[in-house]
Motif scaffolding. Structure first.
Motif, PDB file in Angstrom:
ATOM      1  N   MET A   1       0.810  -1.212   0.000  1.00 54.51           N
ATOM      2  CA  MET A   1       0.000   0.000   0.000  1.00 54.51           C
ATOM      3  C   MET A   1       0.851   1.273   0.000  1.00 54.51           C
ATOM      4  O   MET A   1       1.982   1.275   0.473  1.00 54.51           O
ATOM      5  N   SER A   2       0.245   2.354  -0.461  1.00 48.65           N
ATOM      6  CA  SER A   2       0.743   3.703  -0.259  1.00 48.65           C
ATOM      7  C   SER A   2      -0.413   4.470   0.372  1.00 48.65           C
ATOM      8  O   SER A   2      -1.454   4.648  -0.267  1.00 48.65           O
ATOM      9  N   ASN A   3      -0.234   4.866   1.619  1.00 53.72           N
ATOM     10  CA  ASN A   3      -1.346   5.407   2.404  1.00 53.72           C
ATOM     11  C   ASN A   3      -2.472   4.383   2.389  1.00 53.72           C
ATOM     12  O   ASN A   3      -2.255   3.241   2.764  1.00 53.72           O
ATOM     13  N   ASP A   4      -3.650   4.753   1.906  1.00 56.64           N
ATOM     14  CA  ASP A   4      -4.764   3.805   1.833  1.00 56.64           C
ATOM     15  C   ASP A   4      -4.976   3.251   0.424  1.00 56.64           C
ATOM     16  O   ASP A   4      -6.010   2.649   0.150  1.00 56.64           O
ATOM     17  N   THR A   5      -4.007   3.457  -0.463  1.00 53.21           N
ATOM     18  CA  THR A   5      -4.132   3.011  -1.849  1.00 53.21           C
ATOM     19  C   THR A   5      -3.370   1.711  -2.073  1.00 53.21           C
ATOM     20  O   THR A   5      -2.145   1.678  -1.933  1.00 53.21           O
ATOM     21  N   PRO A   6      -4.071   0.629  -2.425  1.00 50.16           N
ATOM     22  CA  PRO A   6      -3.379  -0.618  -2.740  1.00 50.16           C
ATOM     23  C   PRO A   6      -2.661  -0.503  -4.084  1.00 50.16           C
ATOM     24  O   PRO A   6      -3.247  -0.061  -5.078  1.00 50.16           O
ATOM     25  N   LEU A   7      -1.385  -0.879  -4.096  1.00 50.15           N
ATOM     26  CA  LEU A   7      -0.576  -0.819  -5.314  1.00 50.15           C
ATOM     27  C   LEU A   7      -0.373  -2.199  -5.929  1.00 50.15           C
ATOM     28  O   LEU A   7      -0.399  -2.347  -7.146  1.00 50.15           O
ATOM     29  N   VAL A   8      -0.149  -3.190  -5.065  1.00 44.62           N
ATOM     30  CA  VAL A   8       0.177  -4.547  -5.511  1.00 44.62           C
ATOM     31  C   VAL A   8      -0.508  -5.542  -4.587  1.00 44.62           C
ATOM     32  O   VAL A   8      -0.496  -5.362  -3.362  1.00 44.62           O
TER      33      VAL A   8
ATOM     34  N   ASP B   1      -7.086 -12.310 -15.850  1.00 46.92           N
ATOM     35  CA  ASP B   1      -8.440 -11.764 -15.853  1.00 46.92           C
ATOM     36  C   ASP B   1      -9.272 -12.546 -14.847  1.00 46.92           C
ATOM     37  O   ASP B   1      -8.742 -13.329 -14.060  1.00 46.92           O
ATOM     38  N   ALA B   2     -10.573 -12.356 -14.871  1.00 44.28           N
ATOM     39  CA  ALA B   2     -11.464 -12.951 -13.869  1.00 44.28           C
ATOM     40  C   ALA B   2     -11.433 -14.474 -13.866  1.00 44.28           C
ATOM     41  O   ALA B   2     -11.874 -15.093 -12.896  1.00 44.28           O
ATOM     42  N   ARG B   3     -10.897 -15.093 -14.886  1.00 45.67           N
ATOM     43  CA  ARG B   3     -10.777 -16.554 -14.891  1.00 45.67           C
ATOM     44  C   ARG B   3      -9.638 -17.033 -13.997  1.00 45.67           C
ATOM     45  O   ARG B   3      -9.611 -18.186 -13.597  1.00 45.67           O
ATOM     46  N   HIS B   4      -8.695 -16.155 -13.673  1.00 53.43           N
ATOM     47  CA  HIS B   4      -7.538 -16.542 -12.851  1.00 53.43           C
ATOM     48  C   HIS B   4      -7.859 -16.320 -11.369  1.00 53.43           C
ATOM     49  O   HIS B   4      -8.408 -15.280 -10.997  1.00 53.43           O
ATOM     50  N   PRO B   5      -7.519 -17.281 -10.515  1.00 55.61           N
ATOM     51  CA  PRO B   5      -7.853 -17.142  -9.084  1.00 55.61           C
ATOM     52  C   PRO B   5      -7.227 -15.915  -8.415  1.00 55.61           C
ATOM     53  O   PRO B   5      -7.814 -15.352  -7.495  1.00 55.61           O
ATOM     54  N   LEU B   6      -6.072 -15.462  -8.893  1.00 57.56           N
ATOM     55  CA  LEU B   6      -5.464 -14.288  -8.253  1.00 57.56           C
ATOM     56  C   LEU B   6      -6.199 -12.999  -8.612  1.00 57.56           C
ATOM     57  O   LEU B   6      -6.251 -12.071  -7.807  1.00 57.56           O
ATOM     58  N   TRP B   7      -6.774 -12.917  -9.800  1.00 58.72           N
ATOM     59  CA  TRP B   7      -7.605 -11.754 -10.128  1.00 58.72           C
ATOM     60  C   TRP B   7      -8.793 -11.722  -9.179  1.00 58.72           C
ATOM     61  O   TRP B   7      -9.137 -10.678  -8.634  1.00 58.72           O
ATOM     62  N   ARG B   8      -9.417 -12.887  -8.984  1.00 60.27           N
ATOM     63  CA  ARG B   8     -10.594 -12.958  -8.104  1.00 60.27           C
ATOM     64  C   ARG B   8     -10.219 -12.633  -6.653  1.00 60.27           C
ATOM     65  O   ARG B   8     -10.971 -11.952  -5.956  1.00 60.27           O
ATOM     66  N   LYS B   9      -9.062 -13.084  -6.208  1.00 62.40           N
ATOM     67  CA  LYS B   9      -8.631 -12.764  -4.843  1.00 62.40           C
ATOM     68  C   LYS B   9      -8.347 -11.271  -4.696  1.00 62.40           C
ATOM     69  O   LYS B   9      -8.703 -10.668  -3.697  1.00 62.40           O
ATOM     70  N   ALA B  10      -7.687 -10.675  -5.679  1.00 63.23           N
ATOM     71  CA  ALA B  10      -7.426  -9.235  -5.636  1.00 63.23           C
ATOM     72  C   ALA B  10      -8.744  -8.466  -5.598  1.00 63.23           C
ATOM     73  O   ALA B  10      -8.882  -7.475  -4.877  1.00 63.23           O
TER      74      ALA B  10
ATOM     75  N   HIS C   1     -10.394  -7.542  -2.355  1.00 64.57           N
ATOM     76  CA  HIS C   1      -9.784  -6.493  -1.536  1.00 64.57           C
ATOM     77  C   HIS C   1      -9.754  -5.129  -2.203  1.00 64.57           C
ATOM     78  O   HIS C   1      -9.520  -4.123  -1.545  1.00 64.57           O
ATOM     79  N   VAL C   2      -9.954  -5.113  -3.526  1.00 62.49           N
ATOM     80  CA  VAL C   2      -9.870  -3.868  -4.283  1.00 62.49           C
ATOM     81  C   VAL C   2     -11.104  -3.780  -5.173  1.00 62.49           C
ATOM     82  O   VAL C   2     -11.351  -4.663  -5.997  1.00 62.49           O
ATOM     83  N   ALA C   3     -11.853  -2.711  -5.032  1.00 63.44           N
ATOM     84  CA  ALA C   3     -13.094  -2.549  -5.803  1.00 63.44           C
ATOM     85  C   ALA C   3     -12.802  -2.136  -7.244  1.00 63.44           C
ATOM     86  O   ALA C   3     -11.781  -1.510  -7.531  1.00 63.44           O
TER      87      ALA C   3
ATOM     88  N   GLU D   1       3.095 -11.331  -7.824  1.00 65.43           N
ATOM     89  CA  GLU D   1       2.704  -9.953  -7.531  1.00 65.43           C
ATOM     90  C   GLU D   1       1.790  -9.456  -8.641  1.00 65.43           C
ATOM     91  O   GLU D   1       2.154  -9.513  -9.816  1.00 65.43           O
ATOM     92  N   VAL D   2       0.610  -9.019  -8.249  1.00 66.80           N
ATOM     93  CA  VAL D   2      -0.389  -8.521  -9.190  1.00 66.80           C
ATOM     94  C   VAL D   2      -0.428  -6.999  -9.059  1.00 66.80           C
ATOM     95  O   VAL D   2      -0.707  -6.468  -7.984  1.00 66.80           O
ATOM     96  N   PHE D   3      -0.142  -6.307 -10.138  1.00 68.01           N
ATOM     97  CA  PHE D   3      -0.087  -4.846 -10.131  1.00 68.01           C
ATOM     98  C   PHE D   3      -1.496  -4.292 -10.303  1.00 68.01           C
ATOM     99  O   PHE D   3      -2.188  -4.614 -11.267  1.00 68.01           O
ATOM    100  N   LEU D   4      -1.897  -3.467  -9.376  1.00 63.24           N
ATOM    101  CA  LEU D   4      -3.265  -2.958  -9.327  1.00 63.24           C
ATOM    102  C   LEU D   4      -3.372  -1.624 -10.066  1.00 63.24           C
ATOM    103  O   LEU D   4      -2.394  -0.874 -10.147  1.00 63.24           O
ATOM    104  N   PRO D   5      -4.562  -1.288 -10.570  1.00 61.08           N
ATOM    105  CA  PRO D   5      -4.715  -0.121 -11.438  1.00 61.08           C
ATOM    106  C   PRO D   5      -4.275   1.213 -10.833  1.00 61.08           C
ATOM    107  O   PRO D   5      -3.666   2.005 -11.550  1.00 61.08           O
ATOM    108  N   PRO D   6      -4.500   1.476  -9.556  1.00 62.98           N
ATOM    109  CA  PRO D   6      -3.994   2.770  -9.072  1.00 62.98           C
ATOM    110  C   PRO D   6      -2.479   2.861  -9.211  1.00 62.98           C
ATOM    111  O   PRO D   6      -1.931   3.925  -9.416  1.00 62.98           O
ATOM    112  N   PHE D   7      -1.814   1.707  -9.151  1.00 64.32           N
ATOM    113  CA  PHE D   7      -0.360   1.705  -9.262  1.00 64.32           C
ATOM    114  C   PHE D   7       0.099   2.042 -10.666  1.00 64.32           C
ATOM    115  O   PHE D   7       0.826   2.985 -10.888  1.00 64.32           O
TER     116      PHE D   7
END
Length: 185
Positions: free
Chosen positions: A76-83, A130-139, A142-144, A168-174
């Motif tokens: 995280m950076s502050n309250d923003t999830p990055l990865v 994408d949504a077919r991968h379990p890590l996308w679904r897990k992310a 925690h991230v809307a 490591e899954v890179f999230l869109p705010p990152f």
């Protein structure tokens, strides 16, 4: 680590600002701290679980029904999830080469891995998920409002015969606000 087709998406398809982060061989944590001083680790889950199909061979499990130890965190950076980071290892590795992982709490895994000179790292592999991968679904738990596709990278860490697979899954705010590649440490 074998580079299966599923973990070898051509890097040229990744957003240009994200490419240096996907290929970073050093500690991702150290790089994030350098660019995001308000860095923190939020533990989402830690404990026994069934491995994902594409993790079984990577960590040398005898069978896919064998349980593994997992650790899932948000960087995280502050309250923003990055990865969103997901790590798996065999239970026996918690009694030997990767013993400290069971006691990390909110400390970063990278702070242990890159401070231990006897631990070796495999080459990195990456792919879009994408949504077919379990890590996308897990992310997504925690991230809307995740986009349809995310970029992820993974590698194995070796401590003797023990293996730890870190994804490591890179999230869109990152990657929407990723620091320029030339500013990288």
């Amino acid at each position: 680590m074998p580079r299966s087709a599923s973990w070898h998406t051509p890097l040229c398809l990744a957003p240009p600002a994200l490419r240096p982060w996907l290929t970073e061989r050093g500690s991702l944590t150290a790089r994030l701290v350098a660019h995001y001083p308000a860095f923190s680790v939020r533990v989402c889950a830690q404990g026994p679980a069934v491995p994902h199909d594409d993790e079984v061979r990577a960590i040398a499990l005898a069978r896919s029904s064998q349980h593994v130890e997992t650790r899932e965190v948000l960087l995280m950076s502050n309250d923003t999830p990055l990865v969103f980071a997901h790590s798996v290892l065999q239970h026996r590795a918690l009694r030997s080469g990767f013993r400290p992982i069971g006691r990390l709490g909110n400390a970063s895994l990278g702070s242990f891995l890159f401070a231990t000179p006897t631990i070796r790292r495999s080459p990195l592999a990456w792919r879009r998920i994408d949504a077919r991968h379990p890590l996308w679904r897990k992310a997504a738990q925690h991230v809307a409002a995740l986009p349809a596709r995310l970029w992820a990278r993974r590698s194995l860490f070796f401590a003797g015969h023990d293996r730890l697979l870190v994804t490591e899954v890179f999230l869109p705010p990152f990657f929407a606000a990723a620091p320029a590649a030339d500013a990288a440490p």
